[in-house]
Motif scaffolding. Structure first.
Motif, PDB file in Angstrom:
ATOM      1  N   ILE A   1       0.848  -1.182   0.000  1.00  0.00           N
ATOM      2  CA  ILE A   1       0.000   0.000   0.000  1.00  0.00           C
ATOM      3  C   ILE A   1       0.887   1.236   0.000  1.00  0.00           C
ATOM      4  CG2 ILE A   1      -1.777   1.257   1.251  1.00  0.00           C
ATOM      5  CD1 ILE A   1      -2.556  -1.385   2.599  1.00  0.00           C
ATOM      6  N   GLN A   2       0.640   2.143  -0.906  1.00  0.00           N
ATOM      7  CA  GLN A   2       1.371   3.409  -0.919  1.00  0.00           C
ATOM      8  C   GLN A   2       0.615   4.403  -0.048  1.00  0.00           C
ATOM      9  OE1 GLN A   2       4.345   3.631  -2.179  1.00  0.00           O
ATOM     10  NE2 GLN A   2       4.205   1.548  -3.020  1.00  0.00           N
ATOM     11  N   PRO A   3       1.114   4.660   1.150  1.00  0.00           N
ATOM     12  CA  PRO A   3       0.318   5.440   2.112  1.00  0.00           C
ATOM     13  C   PRO A   3       0.239   6.922   1.771  1.00  0.00           C
ATOM     14  CG  PRO A   3       2.498   4.947   3.018  1.00  0.00           C
ATOM     15  CD  PRO A   3       2.410   4.226   1.700  1.00  0.00           C
ATOM     16  N   GLU A   4      -0.981   7.442   1.828  1.00  0.00           N
ATOM     17  CA  GLU A   4      -1.163   8.893   1.803  1.00  0.00           C
ATOM     18  C   GLU A   4      -1.144   9.411   3.236  1.00  0.00           C
ATOM     19  OE1 GLU A   4      -4.667   9.869  -0.325  1.00  0.00           O
ATOM     20  OE2 GLU A   4      -4.017   8.933  -2.204  1.00  0.00           O
TER      21      GLU A   4
ATOM     22  N   SER B   1      -1.051   7.716   7.407  1.00  0.00           N
ATOM     23  CA  SER B   1      -0.882   6.483   8.178  1.00  0.00           C
ATOM     24  C   SER B   1      -0.862   6.815   9.664  1.00  0.00           C
ATOM     25  CB  SER B   1       0.398   5.750   7.776  1.00  0.00           C
ATOM     26  OG  SER B   1       1.532   6.570   8.005  1.00  0.00           O
TER      27      SER B   1
ATOM     28  N   ILE C   1      -7.887   7.704   9.159  1.00  0.00           N
ATOM     29  CA  ILE C   1      -7.775   6.620   8.175  1.00  0.00           C
ATOM     30  C   ILE C   1      -8.554   5.380   8.606  1.00  0.00           C
ATOM     31  CG2 ILE C   1      -5.486   7.429   7.480  1.00  0.00           C
ATOM     32  CD1 ILE C   1      -4.350   4.861   8.781  1.00  0.00           C
TER      33      ILE C   1
ATOM     34  N   THR D   1      -1.015   1.488   7.783  1.00  0.00           N
ATOM     35  CA  THR D   1      -1.762   2.070   6.670  1.00  0.00           C
ATOM     36  C   THR D   1      -2.951   1.173   6.358  1.00  0.00           C
ATOM     37  OG1 THR D   1       0.360   2.832   5.774  1.00  0.00           O
ATOM     38  CG2 THR D   1      -1.551   2.995   4.338  1.00  0.00           C
ATOM     39  N   ILE D   2      -4.098   1.763   6.132  1.00  0.00           N
ATOM     40  CA  ILE D   2      -5.325   1.010   5.873  1.00  0.00           C
ATOM     41  C   ILE D   2      -5.856   1.334   4.487  1.00  0.00           C
ATOM     42  CG2 ILE D   2      -7.710   0.594   6.624  1.00  0.00           C
ATOM     43  CD1 ILE D   2      -6.809   1.380   9.462  1.00  0.00           C
ATOM     44  N   ASP D   3      -6.071   0.295   3.704  1.00  0.00           N
ATOM     45  CA  ASP D   3      -6.710   0.407   2.395  1.00  0.00           C
ATOM     46  C   ASP D   3      -7.654  -0.782   2.286  1.00  0.00           C
ATOM     47  OD1 ASP D   3      -7.477   1.021  -0.148  1.00  0.00           O
ATOM     48  OD2 ASP D   3      -5.602   0.402  -1.113  1.00  0.00           O
ATOM     49  N   THR D   4      -8.818  -0.668   2.921  1.00  0.00           N
ATOM     50  CA  THR D   4      -9.746  -1.789   3.083  1.00  0.00           C
ATOM     51  C   THR D   4      -9.927  -2.547   1.764  1.00  0.00           C
ATOM     52  OG1 THR D   4     -10.908  -0.419   4.700  1.00  0.00           O
ATOM     53  CG2 THR D   4     -12.012  -2.405   3.970  1.00  0.00           C
TER      54      THR D   4
ATOM     55  N   SER E   1      -7.288  -4.279   3.027  1.00  0.00           N
ATOM     56  CA  SER E   1      -5.900  -4.584   3.400  1.00  0.00           C
ATOM     57  C   SER E   1      -5.386  -3.600   4.442  1.00  0.00           C
ATOM     58  CB  SER E   1      -4.994  -4.540   2.168  1.00  0.00           C
ATOM     59  OG  SER E   1      -5.330  -5.579   1.264  1.00  0.00           O
TER      60      SER E   1
ATOM     61  N   GLN F   1      -1.520  -2.529   6.152  1.00  0.00           N
ATOM     62  CA  GLN F   1      -0.064  -2.676   6.051  1.00  0.00           C
ATOM     63  C   GLN F   1       0.585  -2.115   7.308  1.00  0.00           C
ATOM     64  OE1 GLN F   1       2.112  -1.804   2.279  1.00  0.00           O
ATOM     65  NE2 GLN F   1       2.957  -0.087   3.429  1.00  0.00           N
TER      66      GLN F   1
END
Length: 371
Positions: free
Chosen positions: A124-127, A129, A193, A222-225, A227, A229
């Motif tokens: 995931i590339q965090p914007e 976190s 986030i 870092t969260i990107d539902t 997923s 990280q």
């Protein structure tokens, strides 16, 4: 295309420890029992996954031939762990066969697989976190995960629920419906986030994270539902969240209680431990009787016998007897660090609250048992 490299043994062993835990031991997809190794620019990138969890490790190495390999993770770890010498040399040929050289006179041959068949690492590339203290992050997980359900069929309970509240505050919550652990953490930047309805971290992922996330410093979450990280040092840990809704845990936490008991935590733990010697899976209840600043702890097992101890406490209410699962009390007390604990009670059938004295940030709730 093969590769060859030499790496410091202790560094390689530490990286492989987490890798071999993530790699599938028994799987219908044989490639997942391997670790993918990418060698280039005098560094190694190791990767293992079971599709739900992925672990990436970076470490320095002397790379003689750039390339990739997929070798059996558990066997490679065991060889490295038990080998002598300060360095490990690995040579992979074009047929994916690996030669592992340890020490001066030790040599092992491993049957590898084509690394092209290995899933690609996700990242995931965090914007934005969450930046959390590593020691505290492990502690918050530890203080709640023990209360999560071990029944994997109840997926929404088999993990730790994370939610944000009141701006920059977080709650970690776990419950198996018989008990609950809740940690409140205040003043954390980046809480926005966290999804509005919260998110459930699965038990398996958190257990692996606890094993490998050591040392001091920060972790970056870092969260990107669906997923999540978690990143620290040269490690990237990615996992899938639980697909389900966490129950409304607030309904089991009484808004007020009518009785408060203050007990020395260590003395209480030791007395419970001794009385529990007659407790079994069939008869797992201990009875607590409070009266005149005395706590009487009793266990009765028709198959084995009975035990009783008395310790001092602070309590001046009417006599109250209440039964609990002994293990639940012991596990709750072991996660509290204050010298004294508070039991906040209503009666012998309502949920009981357990706090460390003067510490409202960590709560345990235990449901009574029928005496």
């Amino acid at each position: 295309m093969g590769c060859s490299f030499e790496v410091k043994r202790s560094t390689f062993e530490q990286a492989l420890f987490g890798i071999q835990n993530v790699a599938q031991k028994r799987t219908a997809t044989p490639i997942l029992a391997n670790v993918r190794i990418d060698a280039s620019n005098n560094e190694l990138h190791l990767f293992a996954t079971d599709y739900d969890i992925g672990l990436q490790q970076r470490l320095e190495a002397t790379v003689d031939q750039v390339g990739s390999a997929a070798l059996p993770a558990r066997v490679l770890y065991d060889i490295v762990k038990k080998s002598k010498g300060d360095s490990i040399r690995i040579e992979i040929d074009d047929n994916h066969q690996g030669v592992v050289k340890t020490g001066v006179r030790a040599r092992y041959k491993l049957v590898g697989m084509n690394p092209v068949d290995f899933p690609e690492p996700s990242r995931i590339q965090p914007e934005t976190s969450l930046k959390l203290d590593r020691d505290m992050f492990r502690l918050w997980i530890k203080k709640t995960l023990f209360a999560a359900s071990s029944d994997e069929s109840r997926v929404s309970l088999a993990g730790v629920f994370l939610e944000a509240y009141d701006g920059n505050n977080l709650r970690f919550v776990a419950t198996d419906t018989h008990r609950l652990g809740l940690v409140e953490v205040q003043g954390i930047e980046g809480c926005s986030i966290v999804p509005e309805d919260g998110i459930i971290f699965p038990r398996k992922a958190l257990q692996e994270l606890q094993r490998i996330c050591d040392g001091e410093g920060e972790v970056q979450v870092t969260i990107d539902t669906p997923s999540v990280q978690v990143e620290w040092d040269d490690t990237v840990f990615v996992f899938r969240t639980v697909d389900g809704r966490f129950p409304n845990y607030r309904t089991v936490i009484p808004e007020s209680t009518s009785r408060v008991v203050v007990i020395d935590r260590q003395e209480f733990m030791q007395a419970i431990d001794r009385v529990s010697l007659v407790v079994t899976d069939r008869f797992k209840c201990v009875t607590l009787a409070f009266e005149n600043n005395i706590l009487t702890i009793m266990a009765n097992n028709p198959d084995m016998g009975e035990g009783e101890e008395q310790i001092d406490c602070t309590y001046d209410g009417d006599r109250l007897e209440i039964g609990f699962n002994a293990q639940y009390i012991q596990e709750s007390l072991s996660e509290i660090t204050t010298d004294k604990i508070e039991l906040r009670l209503i009666d012998d059938v309502s949920p009981t609250l357990i706090y460390g004295e003067n510490d409202e940030s960590y709560l345990n709730v235990i449901m009574p048992m029928r005496i």
